[in-house]
Design a protein around this motif. Structure first.
Motif, short mmCIF file in Angstrom:
data_model
loop_
_atom_site.label_atom_id
_atom_site.label_comp_id
_atom_site.label_asym_id
_atom_site.label_seq_id
_atom_site.Cartn_x
_atom_site.Cartn_y
_atom_site.Cartn_z
N ILE A 3 0.87 -1.17 0.00
CA ILE A 3 0.00 0.00 0.00
C ILE A 3 0.91 1.22 0.00
CG2 ILE A 3 -1.69 1.32 1.31
CD1 ILE A 3 -2.87 -1.25 2.27
N PRO A 4 0.93 1.98 -1.09
CA PRO A 4 1.93 3.04 -1.23
C PRO A 4 1.55 4.32 -0.50
CG PRO A 4 0.55 2.96 -3.17
CD PRO A 4 0.08 1.84 -2.27
N ILE A 5 2.56 5.05 -0.06
CA ILE A 5 2.41 6.40 0.46
C ILE A 5 2.85 7.41 -0.60
CG2 ILE A 5 3.15 8.01 2.26
CD1 ILE A 5 1.45 5.84 3.32
N TYR A 6 4.01 7.13 -1.19
CA TYR A 6 4.55 7.96 -2.27
C TYR A 6 5.21 7.05 -3.29
CZ TYR A 6 3.98 12.80 -0.78
OH TYR A 6 3.44 14.02 -0.48
N SER A 7 5.29 7.52 -4.51
CA SER A 7 6.07 6.84 -5.53
C SER A 7 6.77 7.89 -6.38
CB SER A 7 5.18 5.94 -6.41
OG SER A 7 4.30 6.72 -7.19
N GLY A 8 7.84 7.47 -6.99
CA GLY A 8 8.62 8.38 -7.82
C GLY A 8 9.69 7.62 -8.57
N PHE A 9 10.84 8.27 -8.78
CA PHE A 9 11.91 7.64 -9.54
C PHE A 9 13.25 8.21 -9.08
CE2 PHE A 9 10.83 11.51 -11.69
CZ PHE A 9 12.03 12.02 -12.14
N ARG A 10 14.31 7.52 -9.46
CA ARG A 10 15.66 8.00 -9.18
C ARG A 10 16.22 8.68 -10.43
NH1 ARG A 10 18.14 6.74 -4.52
NH2 ARG A 10 17.18 5.11 -3.22
N ASP A 11 16.81 9.83 -10.24
CA ASP A 11 17.44 10.53 -11.35
C ASP A 11 18.54 9.64 -11.93
OD1 ASP A 11 19.91 12.48 -12.16
OD2 ASP A 11 17.96 13.41 -12.64
N LYS A 12 18.59 9.52 -13.24
CA LYS A 12 19.52 8.59 -13.87
C LYS A 12 20.98 8.99 -13.69
CE LYS A 12 19.36 10.76 -18.45
NZ LYS A 12 19.11 10.53 -19.90
N ASP A 13 21.24 10.28 -13.46
CA ASP A 13 22.62 10.74 -13.30
C ASP A 13 23.03 10.79 -11.83
OD1 ASP A 13 22.99 11.08 -16.08
OD2 ASP A 13 21.93 13.00 -15.99
N ARG A 14 22.21 11.47 -11.01
CA ARG A 14 22.57 11.67 -9.60
C ARG A 14 22.01 10.59 -8.68
NH1 ARG A 14 20.29 16.51 -7.48
NH2 ARG A 14 21.85 16.28 -5.85
N LEU A 15 21.03 9.79 -9.17
CA LEU A 15 20.38 8.74 -8.40
C LEU A 15 19.63 9.27 -7.19
CD1 LEU A 15 23.05 5.88 -8.51
CD2 LEU A 15 21.08 6.26 -10.01
N THR A 16 19.32 10.56 -7.17
CA THR A 16 18.49 11.11 -6.10
C THR A 16 17.03 10.79 -6.39
OG1 THR A 16 18.42 13.22 -7.29
CG2 THR A 16 20.09 12.98 -5.55
N VAL A 17 16.23 10.74 -5.33
CA VAL A 17 14.82 10.35 -5.45
C VAL A 17 13.96 11.57 -5.71
CG1 VAL A 17 12.86 9.28 -4.28
CG2 VAL A 17 15.17 8.38 -3.92
N GLU A 18 13.11 11.46 -6.71
CA GLU A 18 12.13 12.50 -7.02
C GLU A 18 10.74 11.89 -6.88
OE1 GLU A 18 12.87 15.57 -7.66
OE2 GLU A 18 15.05 15.34 -7.82
N PHE A 19 9.94 12.41 -5.94
CA PHE A 19 8.59 11.89 -5.75
C PHE A 19 7.63 12.56 -6.73
CE2 PHE A 19 10.32 11.16 -1.41
CZ PHE A 19 10.24 9.77 -1.43
N THR A 20 6.78 11.75 -7.35
CA THR A 20 5.84 12.26 -8.35
C THR A 20 4.38 11.99 -8.01
OG1 THR A 20 6.07 10.21 -9.62
CG2 THR A 20 7.54 12.05 -10.20
N THR A 21 4.11 10.94 -7.25
CA THR A 21 2.71 10.56 -6.96
C THR A 21 2.49 10.54 -5.45
OG1 THR A 21 2.75 9.16 -8.93
CG2 THR A 21 0.90 8.88 -7.40
#
Length: 277
Positions: free
Chosen positions: A184-202
């Protein structure tokens, strides 16, 4: 006759390991001789009391009410061996039912002994406390039982924050890698392909809160407020359940909103080309 004596052992062992959740899951990790020896060991433990009961019934009923005499007259066995033959024959015929009931009773004993309400919780309890698990499986079970939030980083660079709702049963040889689970998700997002930092989108939790207060939009909720609470969604979150595969997990991290915000504030921002000039 010796072959007939071995058959109840093999049948009891096979049926018991097939229908007892603990052994069914455990033998998935065995191969070759180890698998055969485990089944034979379980069969031996089960078959000895079973054969004792059958022998007693044969003795009390005088050859199963004449069945032994009938088998001897029809030429299935010698007269001197008719009682032993009839005993082993009935032991073989009823061994599958006996082993199946023994497996189900053993499972029920575990369930009621530990006060577990459902069979699913019983299977999860056995996985967590009685069977060897991988690191990811141990964390998934921790999230399932204790409703802990975890951050899941996947191979496709997607990132999810949530807690495990359902967990597979590990009943195939490849299940350690391929078994599915749902969160059961709270947040979802992706990791930046260069810096691998997390960006939340949903921001799922914003939607949960909006539904709970009866609003169609997100209102005044902010990302920091939602993450900082570290609260878990209620039954509304079940509407947004996401299914994932263990083999696609790159890493799992226990998630705490306050700690996450501290990391966000302390993060070193990259120097842009305009700043360098």
């Amino acid at each position: 006759m010796g072959f007939l004596l071995v058959l109840p052992i093999l049948i009891c062992g096979f049926i018991y390991c097939k229908y007892n959740f603990y052994d069914k899951t455990l033998i998935a990790k065995y191969e070759g001789q180890s698998l055969y020896l485990h089944i034979a060991m379980r069969g031996l433990v089960l078959a000895l009391p079973w054969l004792t009961v059958i022998f007693l019934i044969e003795w009390v009923t005088g050859g199963f009410f004449g069945l032994a005499d009938v088998l001897a007259k029809r030429g299935f066995t010698k007269s001197a061996e008719k009682h032993l033959f009839a005993t082993l024959l009935l032991a073989i015929l009823f061994a599958p039912l006996y082993a199946y009931l023994a497996a189900k009773v053993r499972f029920k004993i575990t369930r009621y002994r530990h006060g577990l309400k459902t069979d699913y919780l019983t299977r999860s309890f056995i996985l967590k406390t009685m069977l060897p698990t991988s690191t990811h499986q141990a964390l998934l079970l921790d999230s399932l039982f204790n409703k802990r939030l975890y951050m899941f980083s996947m191979e496709d660079r997607k990132v999810y924050i949530g807690w495990v709702k359902n967990f597979g049963n590990l009943q195939d040889h490849d299940s350690n890698n391929d078994e599915g689970f749902s969160i059961i998700p709270i947040y979802s997002g992706f990791r930046d392909k260069d810096r691998l930092t997390v960006e939340f989108t949903t921001p799922y939790e914003k939607v949960y809160n909006a539904i709970k207060v009866g609003r169609a939009g997100l209102g005044e909720a902010t990302e920091d407020n939602c993450i900082g609470k570290v609260s878990r969604p209620d039954e509304i979150g079940s509407l947004f359940t996401i299914s994932l595969l263990q083999k696609n997990i790159l890493s799992m991290t226990f998630f705490d909103g306050e700690v996450w915000q501290e990391f966000e504030r302390s993060e070193v921002k990259p120097v842009t080309s305009s700043a360098r000039s």
